[in-house]
Design a protein around this motif. Structure first.
Motif, PDB file in Angstrom:
ATOM      1  N   LEU A  74       0.714  -1.082   0.014  1.00 25.59           N
ATOM      2  CA  LEU A  74      -0.002  -0.196  -0.025  1.00 25.59           C
ATOM      3  C   LEU A  74       0.831   1.087   0.003  1.00 25.59           C
ATOM      4  O   LEU A  74       0.569   2.193  -0.634  1.00 25.59           O
ATOM      5  CB  LEU A  74      -0.980  -0.139   1.289  1.00 25.59           C
ATOM      6  N   ALA A  75       1.678   1.308   0.744  1.00 25.30           N
ATOM      7  CA  ALA A  75       2.843   2.305   0.657  1.00 25.30           C
ATOM      8  C   ALA A  75       3.499   2.641  -0.666  1.00 25.30           C
ATOM      9  O   ALA A  75       3.438   3.819  -0.990  1.00 25.30           O
ATOM     10  CB  ALA A  75       3.874   2.089   1.859  1.00 25.30           C
ATOM     11  N   PHE A  76       3.740   1.573  -1.191  1.00 27.44           N
ATOM     12  CA  PHE A  76       4.464   1.631  -2.721  1.00 27.44           C
ATOM     13  C   PHE A  76       3.566   2.323  -3.793  1.00 27.44           C
ATOM     14  O   PHE A  76       3.773   2.936  -4.620  1.00 27.44           O
ATOM     15  CB  PHE A  76       5.009   0.324  -3.088  1.00 27.44           C
ATOM     16  N   VAL A  77       2.426   1.733  -3.263  1.00 28.47           N
ATOM     17  CA  VAL A  77       1.177   2.023  -4.500  1.00 28.47           C
ATOM     18  C   VAL A  77       0.720   3.692  -4.195  1.00 28.47           C
ATOM     19  O   VAL A  77       0.588   4.272  -5.111  1.00 28.47           O
ATOM     20  CB  VAL A  77       0.144   0.975  -4.492  1.00 28.47           C
ATOM     21  N   LEU A  78       0.575   3.883  -3.097  1.00 29.04           N
ATOM     22  CA  LEU A  78      -0.291   5.338  -2.474  1.00 29.04           C
ATOM     23  C   LEU A  78       0.798   6.227  -2.247  1.00 29.04           C
ATOM     24  O   LEU A  78       0.319   7.557  -2.605  1.00 29.04           O
ATOM     25  CB  LEU A  78      -1.351   4.922  -1.515  1.00 29.04           C
ATOM     26  N   VAL A  79       1.749   5.784  -1.601  1.00 26.58           N
ATOM     27  CA  VAL A  79       2.643   7.075  -0.886  1.00 26.58           C
ATOM     28  C   VAL A  79       4.092   7.242  -1.585  1.00 26.58           C
ATOM     29  O   VAL A  79       4.349   8.382  -1.991  1.00 26.58           O
ATOM     30  CB  VAL A  79       3.045   6.835   0.573  1.00 26.58           C
ATOM     31  N   VAL A  80       4.605   6.089  -1.958  1.00 25.85           N
ATOM     32  CA  VAL A  80       5.980   6.166  -2.548  1.00 25.85           C
ATOM     33  C   VAL A  80       6.009   7.066  -3.873  1.00 25.85           C
ATOM     34  O   VAL A  80       6.939   7.954  -3.981  1.00 25.85           O
ATOM     35  CB  VAL A  80       6.657   4.829  -2.755  1.00 25.85           C
ATOM     36  N   PRO A  81       5.019   6.781  -4.749  1.00 27.54           N
ATOM     37  CA  PRO A  81       5.112   7.559  -6.017  1.00 27.54           C
ATOM     38  C   PRO A  81       5.013   9.086  -5.738  1.00 27.54           C
ATOM     39  O   PRO A  81       5.817  10.096  -6.384  1.00 27.54           O
ATOM     40  CB  PRO A  81       3.914   7.144  -7.035  1.00 27.54           C
TER      41      PRO A  81
END
Length: 356
Positions: A74-81
């Motif tokens: 979820l972090a890579f999909v929602l936050v990291v970008p």
């Protein structure tokens, strides 16, 4: 046949030197294993709690791992970008912000920063160097396939190592305990408990404080509309692990950006400052006392020195082990000083009273 004190010191010193030499030789490959061990150490209390509720160690480890994977995805999909986008924009905007600051100083202090001024020449050269370093850094990161491979290996290997270590954590600690020299086992166990108390109080507590502050700063600065507010807030929360550095770096970056963005509406500059002041008040009076506790024996100066020293010796792996190593050295140092203050070396020889 029992060994003398001198022989024991010699053997323990040899073992310590051999261990440090091994760490230095394999320091480039240690990062994913250190991260995996850190994950297992941090999550072991949760696994123990699940075991007390009736789950087996295997199912507790599987459940924790699934939750961890979901959070990371979820972090890579929602936050990291979004963080990467803002970080790239911030790095690209730094030379421009530097130029605006130079223009502002030139307008306010024309005599100080005229064409022949040494200060102006220094600032211009600093701007050129900053821009050159930023470009070189980005090109190096993009061109280095080895760095990308190392990062991907870190993301893949560390969770796998953490899973297996968490699964066998209690068994490994029991095996290590069985290896302790019987003569010194009680003292080593006591020192290990002291080290665990320091690490649990500082690392787990400080990571929780950093996560809470990072989310608070990123959310507050994002709602204010500050450019790059999310990435600056997360940086401030991440650096909270080092006392005073997170608030200083995050507050300095945020207020500096706010000065240029909200120059015509200075009330928002004050709002940005209030966000960090409020965060520091909450951290100092509530979060740190509740989550970290009182004194855990790690003075900020000692922590900064440990980060610098181990980082210089072992690189990124040294930064990862700096806090645990500082905690261990601190506990051992206090133990050594306590023994020294009860020894004849400190007290001196007993003086017998003179006979009349």
């Amino acid at each position: 046949m029992s060994l003398s004190v001198t022989q024991q010191v010699r053997w323990w010193s040899f073992g310590l030197i051999a261990f440090l030499a091994f760490l230095w030789l394999v320091s480039d490959a240690m990062a994913p294993f250190i991260l995996g061990a850190a994950l297992a150490y941090l999550l072991d209390p949760l696994a123990d709690k699940l075991e007390s509720w009736g789950l087996s160690r295997t199912w507790a480890t599987v459940l924790i791992s699934l939750i961890f994977i979901i959070v990371v995805v979820l972090a890579f999909v929602l936050v990291v970008p979004l963080v990467i986008q803002q970080a790239q924009a911030l790095v690209g905007a730094l030379p421009g912000l530097f130029s605006k600051g130079l223009e502002y100083l030139t307008g306010k202090f024309p005599d100080l920063l005229d064409e022949q001024s040494v200060v102006r020449e220094a600032l211009v050269s600093s701007q050129d160097a900053l821009q050159g370093r930023v470009v070189a850094f980005l090109n190096g990161v993009l061109a280095s396939s080895l760095a990308v491979v190392d990062f991907l290996m870190l993301l893949v290997v560390a969770p796998v190592v953490g899973f297996y270590l968490l699964l066998d954590w209690d068994r490994m600690t029991a095996v290590l305990d069985s290896w302790l020299p019987r003569e010194h086992a009680p003292i080593i166990r006591r020192l290990s408990k002291d080290i665990d108390r320091v690490l649990a109080g500082f690392v787990r507590g400080q990571m929780t404080v950093g996560m809470i502050l990072g989310i608070f700063y990123a959310t507050a600065l994002g709602l204010i509309g500050l450019q790059f507010g999310i990435v600056v807030g997360l940086i401030a929360g991440l650096l909270t692990f080092i006392p005073y550095v997170g608030s200083t770096v995050g507050g300095g970056l945020s207020i500096g950006i706010a000065l240029f963005q909200f120059w015509d509406d200075p009330i928002w500059i004050g709002v940005v400052a209030v966000v960090f002041v409020g965060g520091q008040i909450v951290e100092g009076n509530f979060l740190t006392p509740k989550l970290v506790g009182g004194s855990v024996g790690l003075h900020p100066v000692w922590l900064l020195f440990a980060l610098y020293a181990f980082g210089s010796l072992l690189g990124f792996a040294g930064l990862l082990i700096a806090v645990p190593a500082a905690a261990c050295i601190g506990v051992l140092g206090r133990f050594a000083i306590g023994n020294y203050r009860t020894s004849k070396l400190y007290i001196g020889p007993e003086v017998e009273p003179e006979s009349e």
